[in-house]
Design an enzyme around this catalytic site. Structure first.
Site, mmCIF file in Angstrom:
data_model
loop_
_atom_site.group_PDB
_atom_site.id
_atom_site.type_symbol
_atom_site.label_atom_id
_atom_site.label_comp_id
_atom_site.label_asym_id
_atom_site.label_seq_id
_atom_site.Cartn_x
_atom_site.Cartn_y
_atom_site.Cartn_z
ATOM 1 N N LYS A 57 0.837 -1.201 0.000
ATOM 2 C CA LYS A 57 0.000 0.000 0.000
ATOM 3 C C LYS A 57 0.873 1.253 0.000
ATOM 4 C CE LYS A 57 -2.490 2.508 3.604
ATOM 5 N NZ LYS A 57 -1.310 3.280 3.962
ATOM 6 N N ASN A 58 1.911 1.247 0.814
ATOM 7 C CA ASN A 58 2.716 2.459 0.946
ATOM 8 C C ASN A 58 3.650 2.684 -0.236
ATOM 9 O OD1 ASN A 58 1.423 3.009 3.274
ATOM 10 N ND2 ASN A 58 3.127 2.541 4.651
ATOM 11 N N ARG A 83 -4.716 10.422 3.514
ATOM 12 C CA ARG A 83 -3.568 11.308 3.663
ATOM 13 C C ARG A 83 -2.514 11.168 2.571
ATOM 14 N NH1 ARG A 83 -1.534 14.235 7.304
ATOM 15 N NH2 ARG A 83 0.422 13.823 6.246
ATOM 16 N N ASP A 106 -4.514 12.709 11.924
ATOM 17 C CA ASP A 106 -5.328 11.506 12.076
ATOM 18 C C ASP A 106 -5.041 10.853 13.415
ATOM 19 O OD1 ASP A 106 -2.965 10.157 11.720
ATOM 20 O OD2 ASP A 106 -3.377 9.618 9.647
ATOM 21 N N ASP A 115 4.471 0.946 11.886
ATOM 22 C CA ASP A 115 3.201 0.348 11.446
ATOM 23 C C ASP A 115 2.968 -1.034 12.055
ATOM 24 O OD1 ASP A 115 2.568 2.559 9.971
ATOM 25 O OD2 ASP A 115 3.093 1.705 8.031
ATOM 26 N N VAL A 142 8.218 7.285 16.345
ATOM 27 C CA VAL A 142 7.872 7.913 15.066
ATOM 28 C C VAL A 142 6.600 8.761 15.146
ATOM 29 C CG1 VAL A 142 7.473 7.527 12.593
ATOM 30 C CG2 VAL A 142 9.082 6.062 13.835
HETATM 31 C C1 UD1 Z 1 4.533 6.847 5.891
HETATM 32 C C2 UD1 Z 1 3.589 5.684 5.805
HETATM 33 C C3 UD1 Z 1 3.115 5.272 7.186
HETATM 34 C C4 UD1 Z 1 4.301 5.004 8.085
HETATM 35 C C5 UD1 Z 1 5.264 6.182 8.075
HETATM 36 C C6 UD1 Z 1 6.535 5.914 8.862
HETATM 37 C C7 UD1 Z 1 2.525 5.996 3.669
HETATM 38 C C8 UD1 Z 1 1.270 6.275 2.917
HETATM 39 N N1 UD1 Z 1 2.457 6.046 4.996
HETATM 40 O O1 UD1 Z 1 3.800 7.947 6.416
HETATM 41 O O2 UD1 Z 1 2.320 4.085 7.050
HETATM 42 O O3 UD1 Z 1 3.832 4.781 9.399
HETATM 43 O O4 UD1 Z 1 5.641 6.512 6.733
HETATM 44 O O5 UD1 Z 1 7.147 4.776 8.403
HETATM 45 O O6 UD1 Z 1 3.564 5.693 3.097
HETATM 46 N N2 UD1 Z 1 6.994 14.692 10.026
HETATM 47 C C9 UD1 Z 1 7.150 16.028 10.312
HETATM 48 N N3 UD1 Z 1 7.170 16.922 9.278
HETATM 49 C C10 UD1 Z 1 7.058 16.533 7.967
HETATM 50 C C11 UD1 Z 1 6.907 15.153 7.681
HETATM 51 C C12 UD1 Z 1 6.883 14.257 8.734
HETATM 52 O O7 UD1 Z 1 7.262 16.423 11.472
HETATM 53 O O8 UD1 Z 1 7.107 17.399 7.082
HETATM 54 C C13 UD1 Z 1 6.983 13.723 11.140
HETATM 55 C C14 UD1 Z 1 5.631 13.003 11.276
HETATM 56 O O9 UD1 Z 1 4.717 13.765 12.019
HETATM 57 C C15 UD1 Z 1 6.046 11.731 11.970
HETATM 58 C C16 UD1 Z 1 7.424 11.457 11.384
HETATM 59 O O10 UD1 Z 1 7.891 12.680 10.839
HETATM 60 O O11 UD1 Z 1 6.170 11.958 13.350
HETATM 61 C C17 UD1 Z 1 7.447 10.376 10.312
HETATM 62 O O12 UD1 Z 1 6.543 10.712 9.311
HETATM 63 P P1 UD1 Z 1 6.753 10.230 7.798
HETATM 64 O O13 UD1 Z 1 7.923 9.330 7.693
HETATM 65 O O14 UD1 Z 1 6.708 11.426 6.937
HETATM 66 O O15 UD1 Z 1 5.434 9.365 7.559
HETATM 67 P P2 UD1 Z 1 4.414 9.428 6.347
HETATM 68 O O16 UD1 Z 1 5.145 9.590 5.067
HETATM 69 O O17 UD1 Z 1 3.314 10.375 6.669
#
Ligand code: UD1
Length: 424
Positions: A23-24, A93, A117, A305, A327
């Site tokens: 999915k990701n 998202r 979320d 996850d 995370v």
């Molecule tokens: C993706 C995955 C999700 C997984 C996560 C971490 C998808 C669709 N989702 O989510 O299933 O749990 O990676 O492996 O691929 N953050 C910031 N600022 C930003 C971006 C992120 O502070 O600009 C923080 C987030 O709040 C979080 C952390 O960084 O605490 C990790 O987020 P990120 O790796 O970006 O996760 P997603 O890409 O949203």
């Protein structure tokens, strides 16, 4: 009435299960199709609702999208639209991953903010600051992230945290920027490598995939391609953990076991016999699992996850487990639901301490997100009695044929409520 699962505890899972595409990964690969005019084909797509939802986002941007079984064909026009509105993105998202490709192709993007979320606030500051360094002007206006660039140029970008989404958006913008971009402290997840591989097939120049430094030489244009999505390591590991919790014997196919190195090591520490195979792995657990500590970290660390499933395993393990969530700040909220099932668990900030008991006791519980829902079902499988898991639409977002797969392994689960809807 929304659907719910009735999970009867006590069965021992055994048999074989295949997983589909990740999915990701698939959603980002679909977004990457925006980068080239013409028809891109993506195979091994999972049968989950987010795929048709992403297809709708792309249609809103002017693409023609055809879904046929596990194949998605995306015909991208010469000039895509650049506005992904709230109606399209609010449902999931991950749609924010069109931001980078749109800036690259259209030199502008307006993408509605999906909001936070159940697992945390999920800001986009790193996505925006990366795009700014590439020369885009990026703001938040009227609930949308807006980015405009007269000229996209290479830059040195150091991420404060190896964010998966920020790495993907910056990467997809940089492939069509002028000159060299270096992303330091980039995410190293297998899904990022999958995206890099597809971009390279499209003609992008990307080095360092799978390491924490990505080097991108911008090119003038990309060509459409055909690409197979990697297997879903999170779904695969869910079945592996379920096998361990139920003292079962399960062979999982359709995934690269190297993507689950640490997870399989943890199952071995819990006492399982784990055998990596060419296209999957086998988990056999003969006695009660032993308690194991888990700390979630970006890849190759233990995946956030899988944290709810790790908690599930800890609830019935022999001994006390410490689980640390590094995370997402709010990812322990579902632990209250585990406590309803009798779990001896306590959370404090980003730590959880779980004292294993020999058996949980069934109760009605509510899923708050995909993974928490799956973790609760696993806990139901080792609870005495019948556990009602509510709000299962979350689980359906990440797990194709979840009930059917568990039933085939001998798990006591049925779906009740309104008729299941076909995700396609
Ligand atoms: C993706 C995955 C999700 C997984 C996560 C971490 C998808 C669709 N989702 O989510 O299933 O749990 O990676 O492996 O691929 N953050 C910031 N600022 C930003 C971006 C992120 O502070 O600009 C923080 C987030 O709040 C979080 C952390 O960084 O605490 C990790 O987020 P990120 O790796 O970006 O996760 P997603 O890409 O949203």
């Amino acid at each position: 009435m929304s659907e719910r699962f009735l999970v009867t505890g006590g069965s021992r899972l055994s048999g074989e299960v295949s997983v589909g595409g990740a999915k990701n990964s698939v959603l980002k690969l679909m977004a990457a199709a925006l980068l080239a005019e013409g028809t891109t084909e993506i195979t091994n797509c999972p049968d989950i609702l987010d795929v048709p939802l992403m297809a709708d986002v792309l249609r809103g941007l002017g693409c023609e999208v055809e879904l046929a079984g596990d194949v998605v064909r995306i015909a991208t026009p010469a000039e895509p639209k650049y506005h992904a509105d709230f109606a399209a993105v609010r449902q999931f998202r991950a749609s924010v991953c069109v931001l980078g490709p749109l800036v690259a192709r259209c030199r502008q993007a307006v993408v509605a903010l999906p909001g936070g979320d159940a697992i945390g606030s999920r800001p986009l500051d790193m996505h925006q600051s990366g795009l700014r360094l590439l020369g885009a002007h990026s703001t938040i206006e009227h609930g949308c992230v807006v980015a405009r660039a007269d000229d996209l140029h290479g830059a040195n970008i150091r991420l404060a945290f190896p964010s998966v989404g920020a790495t993907e958006n910056i990467l997809m913008a940089a492939v069509l920027a002028k000159g060299e971009t270096v992303i330091d402290n980039a995410a190293r997840e297998p899904e990022i490598v999958d995206l890099c591989n597809m971009l390279v097939q499209m003609g992008a120049k990307v080095g360092g995939a799978g390491s924490s430094t990505l080097t991108i030489q911008g090119v003038r244009r990309l060509e459409p391609t055909s690409h197979r999505v990697i297997g879903d390591r999170i779904v695969a590991a869910t079945w592996g953990i379920a096998a361990s919790m139920t003292r079962g014997d399960v062979r999982v196919r359709g995934v690269n076991p190297k993507h689950l190195g640490l997870v399989l090591d943890k199952l071995s520490s819990a006492g399982a016999e784990v055998t990596p195979e060419t296209d999957g792995f086998r988990v056999v657990q003969r006695a009660r699992p032993r308690a194991v500590n888990f700390a979630t970290l970006p890849y190759p660390g233990f995946p956030t996850d899988l944290q709810p499933m790790a908690i599930g395993l800890a609830t019935i393990a022999d001994g006390t487990s410490m689980i640390t969530e590094n995370v997402f700040e709010a990812r322990f909220r579902f632990v209250e639901e585990m406590i309803r099932l009798g779990a001896d668990a306590r959370t404090d900030g980003h730590h959880a301490v779980v004292r294993g008991i020999s058996q949980l006791s069934s109760a009605p519980v509510w899923s708050s997100d995909i993974r928490a829902g799956a973790g609760l079902v696993l806990a139901g499988l080792v609870s005495e009695g019948v556990t009602e898991v509510h709000d299962v639409y979350h689980i359906d977002r990440g797990y194709p044929r979840f009930v059917e797969n568990l039933q085939a392994l001998g798990g006591g689960i049925e779906r009740v409520g309104t008729e299941p809807t076909d995700a396609r």
